[in-house]
Design an enzyme around this catalytic site. Structure first.
Site, PDB file in Angstrom:
ATOM      1  N   GLU A  53       0.827  -1.217   0.000  1.00  0.00           N
ATOM      2  CA  GLU A  53       0.000   0.000   0.000  1.00  0.00           C
ATOM      3  C   GLU A  53       0.855   1.259   0.000  1.00  0.00           C
ATOM      4  OE1 GLU A  53      -3.008   0.293   3.059  1.00  0.00           O
ATOM      5  OE2 GLU A  53      -4.398  -0.928   1.901  1.00  0.00           O
TER       6      GLU A  53
ATOM      7  N   HIS B  55       8.136 -26.791  -1.252  1.00  0.00           N
ATOM      8  CA  HIS B  55       7.483 -27.904  -1.950  1.00  0.00           C
ATOM      9  C   HIS B  55       6.373 -27.413  -2.862  1.00  0.00           C
ATOM     10  CE1 HIS B  55       9.488 -31.080   0.540  1.00  0.00           C
ATOM     11  NE2 HIS B  55       9.713 -29.997   1.268  1.00  0.00           N
TER      12      HIS B  55
ATOM     13  N   LYS C 261     -13.834  -0.040  -4.139  1.00  0.00           N
ATOM     14  CA  LYS C 261     -14.927   0.307  -3.217  1.00  0.00           C
ATOM     15  C   LYS C 261     -16.040   1.034  -3.969  1.00  0.00           C
ATOM     16  CE  LYS C 261     -12.018   0.855   0.866  1.00  0.00           C
ATOM     17  NZ  LYS C 261     -11.467   1.809   1.817  1.00  0.00           N
TER      18      LYS C 261
HETATM   19  O1  PA5 Z   1      -3.284   1.146   5.992  1.00  0.00           O
HETATM   20  C1  PA5 Z   1      -4.400   1.580   5.853  1.00  0.00           C
HETATM   21  O2  PA5 Z   1      -4.645   2.776   6.021  1.00  0.00           O
HETATM   22  C2  PA5 Z   1      -5.580   0.682   5.504  1.00  0.00           C
HETATM   23  O3  PA5 Z   1      -5.201  -0.626   5.324  1.00  0.00           O
HETATM   24  C3  PA5 Z   1      -6.612   0.726   6.617  1.00  0.00           C
HETATM   25  O4  PA5 Z   1      -5.997   0.359   7.809  1.00  0.00           O
HETATM   26  C4  PA5 Z   1      -7.779  -0.203   6.340  1.00  0.00           C
HETATM   27  O5  PA5 Z   1      -8.354   0.126   5.115  1.00  0.00           O
HETATM   28  C5  PA5 Z   1      -8.821  -0.091   7.432  1.00  0.00           C
HETATM   29  O6  PA5 Z   1      -9.280   1.219   7.567  1.00  0.00           O
HETATM   30  P1  PA5 Z   1     -10.083   1.684   8.828  1.00  0.00           P
HETATM   31  O7  PA5 Z   1      -9.200   1.587  10.018  1.00  0.00           O
HETATM   32  O8  PA5 Z   1     -10.479   3.095   8.538  1.00  0.00           O
HETATM   33  O9  PA5 Z   1     -11.284   0.781   8.964  1.00  0.00           O
END
Ligand code: PA5
Length: 423
Positions: free
Chosen positions: A277, A298, A413
């Protein structure tokens, strides 16, 4: 922790990057780089809210002995770090403390139903974790299991068994928590989900699992101190970032994070999110993948050894893993395995690691970065996580990328919401 670049096949001097590294280091420490609203994690080991950690420990000690199960409800950065820590430190089948089950990270009705049936007659504590307070996977699970908790206990008891970790002011979860009066913990504004393990996001589930938050924070503080010097000769996080940059430039498009312990597999899941990310933007980045050896030798071993030369490995080896077992001697040696009789199985695992490292690196010409961690303690976990934070921030700045946003995640989303009929 030690970093070994002997088998990394860099063919370039990392010191050539010192000026770039120093510049990026200043962006991180002086909050002047891209995404500078989200660098609260850099000095967090020094500046974390001591009162909040005290309250985390108090709430956990009050609840953990009166529950069979802790449901940790969150996705992405709101659960991966806690899962990685709990598995690494407590193992996969701990004999003490409540069972920890992660929900809120999937739309799988099959999984939710299985968890529901598994916990419905048990005592439950529910920790919902969401910075935005609006994440759909988390909201669906939370509503289902909140109703279960409310149906099992009195209003007062249910309120005590549900804890919300969320933004200090914004979001529907915060509004609900305030209205009902749940105990709440704060995810700081300047720390994004995947950099939040050292806040209540990680520390409360850890404390509920019987892990001392102070030990994790001590490890992170030591890492902060060790990794606050931009000098590449002294900073192993920056050495790792530069090694990745060099391998990226050499054309390696994938990095495989490898461990030799099943209970470390979730660290790979956490690490994939951190780098995936943070780095995967603007058509750039190394694809983060992970594997557990020797299990995956394996399955993936053939490709790594002799397939397309697109990946390098980053091997996390924990020197002092807790727990061992001696391989028994059999008088008739029916399986011809007596050559290992009376040897520790941990030694066999170590020889597998050494043999594989040589096979992949020497024979297969696959670059290998090796990270040695002292043990699987809470302290070492804290150290390691901070090391990867620092390396990831540096990696992204070396690529001129904002390490702290994730705009690409919104695309699925939007399409999903349209199909679901969300306004
Ligand atoms: O690293 C990030 O920002 C994302 O992976 C969020 O943690 C994830 O989308 C969850 O978001 P939230 O804490 O708003 O539910």
């Amino acid at each position: 922790m030690k970093l070994d670049l002997t088998n990394a096949k860099l063919n370039e001097d990392i010191h050539a990057y010192q000026d770039e590294v120093t510049k990026a280091h200043n962006w991180l420490h002086e909050k002047t780089g891209k995404g500078n609203d989200f660098v609260g994690w850099v000095k967090w080991p020094l500046e974390y809210d001591k009162e909040e950690v005290k309250r985390i420990k108090e709430v956990a000690s009050k609840l953990k002995d009166k529950t069979d199960v802790v449901l940790v409800c969150g996705i992405g950065g709101s659960y991966l770090g806690a899962r990685a820590a709990i598995e690494m430190i407590n193992g996969l089948y701990p004999s003490n403390g409540p069972e920890i089950i992660f929900i809120g990270n999937t739309f799988s009705a099959t999984y939710l139903k299985q968890v529901y049936d598994h916990v419905k007659d048990k005592d439950i504590v529910l920790n919902v974790i969401s910075k935005s307070g609006t994440t759909t996977e988390t909201s669906i699970s939370f509503r289902i299991f909140k109703e279960l908790v409310e149906s099992k206990y009195s209003k007062e008891e249910a309120k005590e068994r549900i804890i919300a970790t969320t933004d200090k002011a914004r979001g529907t979860l915060k509004a609900l928590a305030d209205e009902i009066g749940y105990e709440t913990f704060v995810i700081p504004d300047d720390i994004g989900g995947r950099y939040s393990v050292f806040t209540a996001v990680g520390l409360l589930p850890l404390a509920l699992a019987g892990i001392d938050p102070d030990e994790v924070l001590k490890g992170s503080l030591k890492a902060y101190e060790d990794l606050s010097d931009p000098d590449l000769d002294k900073n192993i996080a920056y050495q790792y970032a530069v090694a990745r940059r060099i391998l990226d430039k050499k054309g390696y498009s994938a990095e495989m994070f490898v461990t030799y312990e099943l209970q470390l597999a979730s660290i790979g899941e956490w690490w994939k999110q951190l780098f995936g990310e943070s780095e995967g933007k603007d058509g750039k980045g190394i694809l983060p993948t992970s594997a557990t050896f020797s299990t995956d030798l394996h399955s993936l071993g053939q490709f790594i050894q002799a397939g397309r030369k697109c990946l390098f490995e980053t091997l996390l080896w924990v020197d002092g893993m807790e727990g061992d077992i001696i391989f028994p001697k059999e008088e008739n040696d029916y399986d011809h395995m007596n050559y290992l009789a009376d040897k520790k199985v941990s030694w066999v695992n170590e020889m597998a690691m050494k043999g594989t490292l040589s096979a992949h690196s020497d024979d297969g010409n696959v670059p290998n970065i090796v990270i040695h961690l002292d043990d699987n303690s809470a302290y070492s976990f804290g150290y390691m996580i901070y090391f990867f934070f620092k390396a990831c921030g540096m990696t992204c700045y070396l690529l001129d990328i904002n390490p702290f946003d994730q705009p690409g995640v919104e695309v699925y989303k939007k399409k999903m919401f349209k199909l679901l009929g969300k306004e």
